[in-house]
Design a protein around this motif. Structure first.
Motif, mmCIF file in Angstrom:
data_model
loop_
_atom_site.group_PDB
_atom_site.id
_atom_site.type_symbol
_atom_site.label_atom_id
_atom_site.label_comp_id
_atom_site.label_asym_id
_atom_site.label_seq_id
_atom_site.Cartn_x
_atom_site.Cartn_y
_atom_site.Cartn_z
ATOM 1 N N SER C 80 -69.171 -34.694 55.716
ATOM 2 C CA SER C 80 -68.557 -35.750 54.907
ATOM 3 C C SER C 80 -68.654 -35.396 53.432
ATOM 4 O O SER C 80 -67.687 -35.560 52.679
ATOM 5 C CB SER C 80 -69.258 -37.086 55.151
ATOM 6 N N ASP C 192 -62.098 -37.956 57.945
ATOM 7 C CA ASP C 192 -63.519 -37.881 58.280
ATOM 8 C C ASP C 192 -63.773 -38.587 59.606
ATOM 9 O O ASP C 192 -63.847 -39.809 59.653
ATOM 10 C CB ASP C 192 -64.351 -38.532 57.166
ATOM 11 N N GLU C 193 -63.909 -37.824 60.654
ATOM 12 C CA GLU C 193 -64.130 -38.378 61.993
ATOM 13 C C GLU C 193 -63.252 -39.590 62.232
ATOM 14 O O GLU C 193 -63.754 -40.656 62.603
ATOM 15 C CB GLU C 193 -65.599 -38.766 62.185
HETATM 16 MG MG LIG Z 1 -70.120 -37.890 58.027
#
Ligand SMILES: [Mg+2]
Ligand SMILES: Nc1ncnc2c1ncn2[C@@H]1O[C@H](COP(=O)(O)OP(=O)(O)OP(=O)(O)O)[C@@H](O)[C@H]1O
Lengths: 260, 255, 292
Positions: C80, C192-193
């Motif tokens: 991240s 991000d994911e």
């Molecule tokens: Mg993360």
């Protein structure tokens, strides 16, 4: 880093000095008879506290305040916790509390005096009423926010309903309860002063308005400093105790919420 | 929550209020308290209806409402402005924090005599007192709400091309709205209480003054009427604020 | 890069070579130019006990224009953080990140983030959220609305324009978040994911949707995920990271034909080999495990 912590500790003190300085400058520039300077007012404090009768009056007020606050907390916390955990109890009391909420408790003073006389009982009762609502409200919110799963695991461990309330809900809601008590403590002081201003019998509120009537402006402002100091001191003392009790929880506000 | 439960809740909530009225009536009927000290509820409500029809009583209500709104509005504007500023600027925060820490627990009503001396016995001193008392809950909840706005919301807006100075109004203010409105609700109740008390301490009009006049002449009935009126006013204003709140916060969960 | 190369790569574990990054041409026909360059970036955070914590250590990575690059790695390895640095939300402690050759100094509409937590504005409806970007870019209200409605339809949310985020399911919120970012036409998508919190079925559908959009627009995508299958299925390149401190362990080119169909790919031995090899590499690392 050390100096930073020191600064954080001293900041409120600096703020006090700053506020007094602003007052001093404002009084000097206005140069008004009825607005004494901060220094003049501070000089008048010893003579008030030296007056034996005034001191006894103030101490009697504080005793009533402590009793009113203590009993209110003892009654309000269990009630609030019950309301938070039982929907029926909550819907039973909520409308009544909503009706009572906007009524100024100190305004009940004349009626209560009519019934119970001007003695300690009336004054303590008014303080009791003033403190109750925020403590009930915060205990209620705190108990409502307790995670259901914690209670389930308590039940699984064989705790009875009452035990769950005392051993799980009470500690879990403690930070919120203490926030309520902190508000309640300042409120107790406010209710005390206000009811004395209205009843005009004795106590700090009465000294304040007597001085106002007699044009002793130094005394008026000195009393304001004394009462303000009491509020700030009580709040700071309570905050230190609170920090000890709930070290595990972050304070929601690190500045106090107070209201009348 | 379904309709049946809601009805049950309302009925349950009416019980203590009905009980209170019944005990009140019972005490009078059984002769436990002389009517001069505790007038029967029917008499109080009739007197209230009577007074509400008179122009002079409505004048008193209007005087109270005017001070209440003026003080509350000042508190809202100052509270939101200072709270937001303290949340976004470390310099302002460092200055505001200790001052608020000292002023918030100070019993504002003790300042009232000073306000009387400085601003006179008219509206100004009462409005200032109301504003001073309602300010702190609004300021603190604005500060708390603004400093806990989710970082990713701010980043999303910045990535979409929002210049830094607009972030305050486009993200932080709306993001803090739930907390701000909670503060306003507390501030409103406080305003009701404080305006009434200030009028009781010194005034020539307003609901608090009505109560004090009745108390001086031992008119128990007339003492109840302003108290019930301020309670009703508080309920109505709270209801209005609640409506504004659910409109403004229609997107937020759990209003 | 073929299967044997992957094995070779596994053996030279800890020395990601720069030449590796440029080894393969992007599958797109257009000439490859560097869209994002991450140049010897390190990130140090101060913990609350005032100790320095090295979250990213000397990261270098080049992402070509139009490439789909996934970042895989154990929890806490700094994925991240790396994305935030490219987004311009976080300034790196050392090194520089560049976009089209210009140093990144702050967020900008050329790089659109899609966060795992959705981060939709709760006070705006679906339409309001999607319109926010175009309006901020100075597009006229009527035009912004028309564009936004088209995007909302494209992500399959027609009829939900006036719903608020709280009234949507997780998968629907994720679609809105994607539409909100696409609405201001960023050249690079930073995800991000994005599908981490979704159920398997919704996840598959959104993966397909994302691939369709990408194959149509050929945006550059930097995609963080915990799922090896997802990374192999979507990407041209998979960047494998390791933890403590976060560094790039290996970059693997995924040489599978496009357009990719999930059902076909699942049966393709080359796809299976990529997945198994990458998982083995994480297993061998020992010090940290890959989160599901
Ligand atoms: Mg993360
Ligand atoms: N603001 C911060 N302050 C201090 N340390 C931080 C901060 N942000 C991240 N870290 C640390 O940096 C490291 C990398 O964090 P990051 O969130 O980038 O990991 P991640 O790879 O995205 O993990 P996950 O897969 O769990 O999302 C972690 O060890 C974390 O503790």
């Amino acid at each position: 880093m050390r100096s930073r912590v020191l600064f954080a500790r001293l900041a409120p003190l600096l703020a006090c000095v700053g506020l007094l300085a602003v007052w001093q400058v404002a009084a000097l520039t206005l140069n008004n008879d009825s607005f004494p300077t901060a220094l003049d007012s501070i000089r008048a404090i010893p003579s008030i506290l030296g007056d034996k009768e005034a001191l006894i009056n103030i101490l009697a007020s504080l005793r009533r305040m402590a009793i009113g606050f203590g009993t209110a907390v003892l009654v309000s916390i269990p009630l609030g916790l019950l309301m938070g955990r039982s929907r029926s109890v909550a819907s039973f009391f909520n409308p009544l509390l909503m009706v009572i909420y906007p009524v100024p408790k100190a305004a009940l003073m004349p009626i209560i005096m009519l019934w119970l006389g001007v003695g300690d009982l009336s004054k303590t009762l008014v303080i009791f009423l003033g403190v109750s609502l925020p403590v009930i409200y915060h205990s209620f919110e705190g108990a409502k926010a307790v995670e259901e799963k914690m209670l389930w695991s308590g039940a699984a461990m064989g705790l009875s309903a009452v035990e769950r309330l005392v051993r799980i809900v009470l500690p879990a809601a403690l930070p919120e309860i203490l926030t309520g008590c902190r508000t309640g403590l300042v409120l107790a002081l406010i209710t005390m002063i206000t009811s004395e201003m209205i009843a005009r019998q004795s106590g700090a509120g009465n000294i304040l308005f007597n001085a106002l009537d007699m044009g002793q402006y130094d005394t008026v402002f000195a009393m304001i400093i004394i009462i303000g100091g009491m509020g700030i001191f009580l709040d700071a003392a309570f905050e230190r105790m609170r920090e000890r009790l709930v070290r595990w929880s972050e304070p929601q506000f690190d500045i106090p919420l107070s209201f009348s | 929550m379904n309709g049946r439960d809601a009805t049950r809740d309302v009925l349950l909530g009416l019980i203590p209020i009905a009980l209170l009225l019944a005990i009140w009536q019972g005490t009078v009927s059984l002769g436990l308290a002389p009517p001069t000290l505790l007038p029967p509820p029917g008499l109080v409500f009739m007197r209230m209806a009577q007074l509400l029809a008179t122009a002079s009583f409505n004048q008193e209500i209007l005087a109270t409402l005017f001070r209440l709104f003026a003080g509350f509005s000042i508190a809202v504007v100052l509270g939101i402005a200072i709270g937001l500023a303290a949340a976004v600027s470390p310099a302002i925060n460092a200055a505001v924090r200790p001052v608020v820490r000292v002023l918030a627990p100070l019993p504002k009503v003790a300042l009232y005599p000073a306000l009387l001396l400085l601003l006179g016995f008219g509206h100004e001193s009462k409005i200032t007192l109301v504003a001073a008392d309602a300010l702190f809950p609004i300021l603190l909840s604005t500060y708390y709400g603004a400093s806990t706005v989710e970082q990713k919301l701010i980043w999303s807006a910045m990535a979409a091309g929002t210049p830094p100075r607009e972030i305050l109004f486009k993200v932080i203010l709306p993001g803090a709205a739930p907390s701000i409105l909670t503060g306003c609700r507390i501030g409103l109740v406080i305003s009701c209480i404080v305006v009434f008390l200030a009028e009781m301490i010194t005034s020539t009009d307003g609901l608090g003054h009505v109560l004090i006049t009745a108390a001086r002449t031992f008119q128990a009935v007339d003492m109840f009427v302003p108290l019930i009126t301020i309670s009703l006013l508080g309920l109505i204003l709270n209801g209005l604020l609640q409506a504004v709140r659910s409109y403004l916060l229609r997107g937020f969960p759990e209003v | 890069m073929f299967v044997s190369d992957v094995e070779k790569a596994a053996s030279m574990n800890l020395m990601p070579s720069r030449s590796d990054l440029k080894a393969e041409a992007a599958p797109a026909a257009k000439p490859t130019i560097a869209m994002i360059e991450i140049d010897h970036v390190s990130q140090v955070f101060q913990t609350s006990s005032r100790q320095d914590h090295l979250a990213l250590s000397d990261i270098s990575l080049t992402v070509d224009d139009g490439a789909f690059v996934s970042i895989l790695g154990p929890s806490g390895c700094g994925k991240s953080t790396l994305l935030y640095i490219v987004g311009g939300f976080v300034a790196p402690t050392r090194g520089t990140a560049r976009m089209k050759g210009n140093p990144i100094t702050g967020p900008g509409p050329d790089r659109g983030p899609v966060f795992q937590e959705f981060a939709l504005f709760p006070w705006k409806s679906v339409l309001g959220n999607v319109m926010y970007g175009p309006r901020q870019q100075g597009v006229k209200a009527a035009e912004a609305e028309a564009q936004s409605r088209a995007l909302i339809e494209m992500v399959g949310l027609k009829g939900f324009e006036h719903f608020y985020p709280k009234e949507l399911s997780g998968g629907m919120k994720q679609r809105v978040a994607l539409a909100r970012t696409l609405a201001y036409h960023p050249a690079v998508l930073l995800m991000d994911e994005p599908f981490g919190a979704l159920d398997a079925h919704t996840r598959t559908r959104l993966q397909n949707d994302l691939l369709n959009i990408w194959e149509r627009d050929r945006k550059t995508v930097l995609f963080v995920t915990h799922s090896v299958e997802e990374a192999v299925f979507l990407s041209d390149k998979v960047v494998m990271m390791s933890r403590s401190p976060g560094r790039i362990r290996q970059i693997i080119d995924i040489d599978l034909p496009r357009p990719r169909r999930r059902t076909e790919l699942l049966l393709d031995p080359r796809y299976q080999k990529y997945v198994v090899d990458i998982e083995r590499m994480f297993d061998d690392a020992g010090d940290d495990e890959l989160q599901p």
